[in-house]
Design a protein around this motif. Structure first.
Motif, PDB file in Angstrom:
ATOM      1  N   GLN A 154       5.959 -50.082 -33.465  1.00  0.00           N
ATOM      2  CA  GLN A 154       6.278 -48.669 -33.173  1.00  0.00           C
ATOM      3  C   GLN A 154       6.929 -47.987 -34.374  1.00  0.00           C
ATOM      4  N   TYR A 174      14.104 -42.259 -29.326  1.00  0.00           N
ATOM      5  CA  TYR A 174      12.850 -42.982 -29.554  1.00  0.00           C
ATOM      6  C   TYR A 174      13.106 -44.495 -29.643  1.00  0.00           C
ATOM      7  N   HIS A 208      12.154 -47.374 -26.611  1.00  0.00           N
ATOM      8  CA  HIS A 208      11.260 -48.506 -26.882  1.00  0.00           C
ATOM      9  C   HIS A 208      11.955 -49.849 -26.667  1.00  0.00           C
ATOM     10  N   ASN A 258      12.125 -50.246 -22.919  1.00  0.00           N
ATOM     11  CA  ASN A 258      10.767 -50.471 -22.441  1.00  0.00           C
ATOM     12  C   ASN A 258      10.382 -51.948 -22.592  1.00  0.00           C
TER      13      ASN A 258
END
Ligand SMILES: *Cc1c(COP(=O)(O)O)cnc(C)c1O
Length: 371
Positions: A306, A360, A364, A367
């Motif tokens: 990412q 951000y 992530h 997640n």
């Protein structure tokens, strides 16, 4: 992991002016810029002497050289640290004795230090890991009781405060016999190249440290003791002098980012956020989380996909490094160091993180660990 470019752009005029002044003076080594920076840093830290040198590893080495330690003398150090801390001990033919760290603070465990003391022990090297102080009150008490030197590895914690039980507050790096720090670009006070410094409140030691960093001489070409050549150059000093004025504001920015991370990870049972002991504050050189059950290396890989940098500091503790196979056999049992090497991961931490970036990153991380 860091954004030194954008940090530079905000202070560009002052930095560029500092660099130009050095070029105009043609005093590339020593001289006014180095002295001014050392004096300003002494004032900031409330320490009597700051001896600039070439890098943080040299700072540790010169500190140990100044204490007249003999081959075979034992130096107690945490295993869970950057290699420089322990490497210089072996380089000087001293014997590193690795001890475990505290499971909450990740800094050297004072009770493990006390257990490791033998008649050969001469010094303790606490590391203020990731930006928070080791338990200096207990370490200094142990050192006093057993007549040991204390060399603080302050490469990751410049500007950090330590509060003693009597409410005295001191900066890390100024509490032990000698303190050592690094100005490597990614450190909290980073140059645009290499640099380091040594701190002490002892006048006699200060003179000796200065001599050792300068080929053992006080007077040019008269070399009284064996030293080395370790200098901070004027360009780095001029840059550092500008950045020193912003250090407290940089620390604030790091704390703000840390607090965003803390809040985002609150309630995630897979993530343990950094713990700050009550005797110190934290300057967040790193923001390092512990993943109890989640796949640490998997997260490292997933974040890279990412475009989010993350680092494992440190995947192999010193007592498991090949370098130290002569010192650290299988008899070493340092379960906390081993555990942390398997479980920790450091997220981006610097002065230029904005909320969008932090959102951000944390989205992530969550997640991945919650899936
Ligand atoms: C960076 C660092 C050093 C060494 O500093 P250099 O300037 O790279 O030589 C030593 N100890 C610790 C804990 C560090 O993080």
């Amino acid at each position: 992991m860091v954004d030194t470019k954008n940090q530079y752009l905000k202070i560009k005029d002052d930095v560029d002016e500092g660099i130009r002044a050095v070029l105009d003076s043609a005093a590339y080594i020593n001289g006014k810029f180095v002295h001014d920076f050392a004096r300003n840093l002494s004032t900031y830290l409330s320490v009597r002497h700051t001896i600039p040198c070439a890098n943080g590893t040299d700072a540790l080495q010169i500190a140990m050289m100044a204490l007249d330690l003999q081959p075979g003398d034992e130096v107690i150090t945490p295993s869970f640290t950057y290699i420089a801390t322990t490497e210089v001990i072996a380089l000087l033919k001293l014997t590193p004795v690795f001890v475990d760290v505290d499971a909450a603070t990740f800094c050297i465990d004072p009770s493990a230090v006390e257990e490791a003391i033998t008649e050969k022990t001469k010094a303790i090297v606490p590391v203020h890991l990731y930006g928070q102080a080791a338990n200096m009150e207990e370490i200094m008490a142990i050192a006093e009781k057993h007549h040991l030197f204390v060399i603080e590895d302050n490469a990751q914690a410049i500007g950090c405060d330590y509060t003693f039980r009597d409410e005295t507050v001191k900066k890390t790096g100024t509490i032990g016999t000698i303190g050592a720090t690094s100005f490597y670009p990614s450190k909290n006070l980073g140059a645009f190249g290499d640099g380091g410094a040594i701190f002490t409140n002892n006048d006699t030691l200060a003179e000796k440290l200065r001599m050792i960093a300068n080929h053992g001489q006080k007077e040019r070409y008269y070399h009284d003791i064996v030293g080395c050549n370790s200098r901070l150059d004027s360009l780095q000093a001029a840059i550092l002098d500008v950045k020193l004025k912003h250090l407290d504001e940089y620390i604030k920015a790091r704390r703000k980012a840390a607090s965003f991370y803390d809040h985002a990870f609150e309630g995630s049972k897979n993530i343990t956020v950094p713990y700050t002991a009550d005797y110190t504050n934290h300057v967040y050189h790193q923001y390092t989380i512990l993943l109890k059950d989640a796949d640490r290396n998997g997260l490292n890989k997933y974040l890279a996909e990412q475009n989010i940098p993350s680092m494992i500091y440190y995947p192999v503790p010193a007592h498991k490094q090949k370098m130290f196979s002569a010192f650290a056999g299988s008899n070493y049992q340092l379960p906390v160091s081993d555990y942390l090497s398997d479980k920790v991961i450091s997220l981006p931490m610097h002065t230029e993180l904005d909320e969008e970036q932090l959102q951000y990153i944390t989205d992530h991380v969550l997640n991945f660990v919650n899936n």
